[in-house]
Design a protein around this motif. Structure first.
Motif, PDB file in Angstrom:
ATOM      1  N   HIS A 266    -103.421 -61.728  38.262  1.00 11.84           N
ATOM      2  CA  HIS A 266    -102.939 -62.614  37.200  1.00 11.84           C
ATOM      3  C   HIS A 266    -103.127 -64.069  37.611  1.00 11.84           C
ATOM      4  O   HIS A 266    -102.878 -64.432  38.771  1.00 11.84           O
ATOM      5  CB  HIS A 266    -101.457 -62.369  36.914  1.00 11.84           C
ATOM      6  N   ASP A 267    -103.534 -64.907  36.676  1.00  6.19           N
ATOM      7  CA  ASP A 267    -103.591 -66.345  36.916  1.00  6.19           C
ATOM      8  C   ASP A 267    -102.173 -66.902  36.973  1.00  6.19           C
ATOM      9  O   ASP A 267    -101.251 -66.370  36.342  1.00  6.19           O
ATOM     10  CB  ASP A 267    -104.346 -67.054  35.791  1.00  6.19           C
ATOM     11  N   ARG A 268    -102.019 -67.997  37.704  1.00  2.00           N
ATOM     12  CA  ARG A 268    -100.728 -68.688  37.770  1.00  2.00           C
ATOM     13  C   ARG A 268    -100.992 -70.184  37.848  1.00  2.00           C
ATOM     14  O   ARG A 268    -101.849 -70.627  38.616  1.00  2.00           O
ATOM     15  CB  ARG A 268     -99.925 -68.227  38.990  1.00  2.00           C
ATOM     16  N   LEU A 269    -100.272 -70.979  37.049  1.00  2.00           N
ATOM     17  CA  LEU A 269    -100.458 -72.425  37.041  1.00  2.00           C
ATOM     18  C   LEU A 269     -99.126 -73.119  36.783  1.00  2.00           C
ATOM     19  O   LEU A 269     -98.427 -72.808  35.812  1.00  2.00           O
ATOM     20  CB  LEU A 269    -101.458 -72.842  35.958  1.00  2.00           C
ATOM     21  N   LEU A 270     -98.784 -74.044  37.667  1.00  2.00           N
ATOM     22  CA  LEU A 270     -97.618 -74.893  37.502  1.00  2.00           C
ATOM     23  C   LEU A 270     -98.021 -76.315  37.840  1.00  2.00           C
ATOM     24  O   LEU A 270     -98.909 -76.535  38.687  1.00  2.00           O
ATOM     25  CB  LEU A 270     -96.456 -74.444  38.404  1.00  2.00           C
ATOM     26  N   HIS A 271     -97.400 -77.291  37.207  1.00  2.00           N
ATOM     27  CA  HIS A 271     -97.648 -78.692  37.521  1.00  2.00           C
ATOM     28  C   HIS A 271     -96.446 -79.257  38.262  1.00  2.00           C
ATOM     29  O   HIS A 271     -95.312 -79.029  37.864  1.00  2.00           O
ATOM     30  CB  HIS A 271     -97.934 -79.506  36.248  1.00  2.00           C
ATOM     31  N   ARG A 272     -96.737 -80.013  39.320  1.00  2.00           N
ATOM     32  CA  ARG A 272     -95.684 -80.465  40.218  1.00  2.00           C
ATOM     33  C   ARG A 272     -95.718 -81.976  40.388  1.00  2.00           C
ATOM     34  O   ARG A 272     -96.780 -82.585  40.516  1.00  2.00           O
ATOM     35  CB  ARG A 272     -95.858 -79.808  41.593  1.00  2.00           C
ATOM     36  N   THR A 273     -94.539 -82.570  40.414  1.00  2.00           N
ATOM     37  CA  THR A 273     -94.372 -83.980  40.766  1.00  2.00           C
ATOM     38  C   THR A 273     -93.352 -84.079  41.889  1.00  2.00           C
ATOM     39  O   THR A 273     -92.543 -83.178  42.103  1.00  2.00           O
ATOM     40  CB  THR A 273     -93.892 -84.818  39.564  1.00  2.00           C
ATOM     41  N   THR A 274     -93.378 -85.206  42.567  1.00  2.00           N
ATOM     42  CA  THR A 274     -92.442 -85.436  43.672  1.00  2.00           C
ATOM     43  C   THR A 274     -91.579 -86.654  43.353  1.00  2.00           C
ATOM     44  O   THR A 274     -92.096 -87.689  42.931  1.00  2.00           O
ATOM     45  CB  THR A 274     -93.209 -85.679  44.982  1.00  2.00           C
ATOM     46  N   ILE A 275     -90.266 -86.490  43.545  1.00  2.00           N
ATOM     47  CA  ILE A 275     -89.324 -87.597  43.357  1.00  2.00           C
ATOM     48  C   ILE A 275     -89.161 -88.276  44.714  1.00  2.00           C
ATOM     49  O   ILE A 275     -88.582 -87.712  45.642  1.00  2.00           O
ATOM     50  CB  ILE A 275     -87.963 -87.111  42.848  1.00  2.00           C
ATOM     51  N   GLY A 276     -89.695 -89.481  44.820  1.00  2.00           N
ATOM     52  CA  GLY A 276     -89.673 -90.165  46.095  1.00  2.00           C
ATOM     53  C   GLY A 276     -88.325 -90.781  46.416  1.00  2.00           C
ATOM     54  O   GLY A 276     -87.378 -90.738  45.624  1.00  2.00           O
ATOM     55  N   THR A 277     -88.249 -91.348  47.592  1.00  2.00           N
ATOM     56  CA  THR A 277     -87.042 -92.035  48.044  1.00  2.00           C
ATOM     57  C   THR A 277     -87.225 -93.526  47.815  1.00  2.00           C
ATOM     58  O   THR A 277     -88.227 -94.113  48.237  1.00  2.00           O
ATOM     59  CB  THR A 277     -86.798 -91.762  49.541  1.00  2.00           C
TER      60      THR A 277
END
Length: 278
Positions: A266-277
């Motif tokens: 199965h394909d899997r796709l998520l989009h990710r961002t990072t909350i910096g300090t």
């Protein structure tokens, strides 16, 4: 707007309903979400229909973007990473080991956001461990041995050319770019006080921890692995089960997490961002 918060019933984690994150997040709503986040460490927002603009706007409601090294962003964006895997991919699962995102940086990020776009019908859960709880219940002798000590964090075992995702890691959907910059190292205390909650927590674990200040390598590794075995115990864990359109955010300052497989074919796709300090 009334938010409904449903705790997971596990060591951390909660579900939040009653809001549409495709709309701008006011300062008042951001403060309310932050309080829920700090209380539960990992929170998810089901049934959201988000564009990349929406994801970036939500992230910026909680801090600046973090610096995401060694993984190329998606085309047209500077701060969104695609966490993806093709149905026929055979390379090892990305991030299938316990870690706190980018703990090897001088100023590690406060949090991470991950949005589910293509979700397999089974498998692909994300596991978390509550590091407040792990520290609070740690045996006194083990806690005494790490009290006041600093662990040395580095990305070299993962992202250097000789690391796990280096030149020998072929056939992967994700655009990972190994670099000699991964050899850099920074020291962080094993036990840190969370800057917002004031609670003490374990920070980081084996994988990005490559040594301990003032200890020889074997002695340091013995200590790091003993802490690792403790801090990842089942009673400290939360298992997150994904749904399409679900946004997840977690606090890297007081949790560890790892990916799991179980969705071959199965394909899997998520989009990710990072909350910096800040």
């Amino acid at each position: 707007m009334t938010l409904t918060v449903t705790p997971s019933g596990m060591a951390c984690g909660a579900e939040v309903r009653g809001l549409d994150l495709s709309q701008p997040v006011s300062a008042e709503l951001a403060a309310e979400i932050r309080n829920i986040w700090l209380a539960h460490q990992v929170i998810c927002f089901p049934e959201q229909d988000l564009s990349d603009d929406d994801l970036e706007r939500f992230t910026l409601a909680f801090g600046p973007f973090g610096d995401d090294p060694f993984i190329a962003p998606i085309p047209g964006r500077k701060h969104i990473i695609a966490v993806k895997r093709a149905a026929d991919e055979t390379s090892p699962i990305f991030a299938e080991s316990w870690h706190s995102d980018w703990s090897f940086q001088e100023k590690p990020p406060q949090g991470t956001c991950l949005y589910g776009i293509t979700i397999p019908p089974e498998g692909g859960d994300t596991l978390f461990t509550n590091q407040y709880k792990a520290l609070a219940e740690m045996p006194a002798d083990l806690r005494r041995r790490i009290e006041g000590k600093k662990a040395i964090h580095s990305a070299k075992n993962a992202y250097s050319p000789k690391g796990m995702y280096g030149a020998g890691d072929k056939g992967r959907s994700m655009d990972i770019r190994a670099s000699d910059e991964a050899e850099a190292a920074y020291a962080h205390p094993f036990i840190r006080t969370h800057p917002e909650t004031g609670r003490k927590s374990l920070f980081g674990c084996a994988g990005y921890i490559v040594g301990v200040e003032g200890m020889d390598q074997q002695e340091a590794w013995d200590l790091v692995t003993e802490v690792y075995r403790w801090q990842t115990r089942p009673e400290f864990q939360y298992r997150h089960r994904w749904q399409k359109g679900m946004l997840l955010m977690w606090d890297n300052r007081c949790t560890l997490h790892m990916a799991t497989g179980g969705y071959a074919g199965h394909d899997r796709l998520l989009h990710r961002t990072t909350i910096g300090t800040a």
